[in-house]
Design a protein around this motif. Sequence first.
Motif, short mmCIF file in Angstrom:
data_model
loop_
_atom_site.label_atom_id
_atom_site.label_comp_id
_atom_site.label_asym_id
_atom_site.label_seq_id
_atom_site.Cartn_x
_atom_site.Cartn_y
_atom_site.Cartn_z
N UNK A 34 -45.78 -92.28 17.88
CA UNK A 34 -44.76 -93.31 18.30
C UNK A 34 -44.02 -92.69 19.58
N UNK A 35 -44.34 -91.30 19.85
CA UNK A 35 -43.77 -90.70 21.13
C UNK A 35 -42.36 -90.90 21.28
N UNK A 36 -41.68 -90.93 20.20
CA UNK A 36 -40.12 -90.87 20.34
C UNK A 36 -39.54 -89.69 20.42
N UNK A 37 -40.19 -88.55 20.34
CA UNK A 37 -39.45 -87.17 20.16
C UNK A 37 -38.98 -86.67 18.66
N UNK A 38 -39.48 -87.40 17.61
CA UNK A 38 -39.01 -87.15 16.46
C UNK A 38 -39.94 -85.98 15.68
#
Length: 115
Positions: A34-38
Amino acid sequence: MISVNADAISKEVVDEWYAEWETLREVIHAAHDRRDGSALRFMVKGIEHFEAFIAGSSMTDNAFMEQNDYELMPINGMERLRFIKMRPAQYACYRQLDELYKETKKRCARLRVKR
């Protein structure tokens, strides 16, 4: 060297520990996709889970300490763990943590045979 507690590395215990990692590994992998930092918060959980197993499987009941030499830790494991902890959100660190889990599972099997 801090010796391993043979009861703590029984096949059943190790399989349960590794199954928990497999579930978390899938979540981390999806977070990286997702590359959302999660991924960071899940990696922190994975690191804590790994350290708790290493310390909990030793003959002492102390908390995990990087300066200790654990029999259960894979070759260069402590150096690799330090690398992972420096930048846990990186994909390379996730891959390295996954390898540490795999190698530790194999090491448990070898140590069971030895005892």
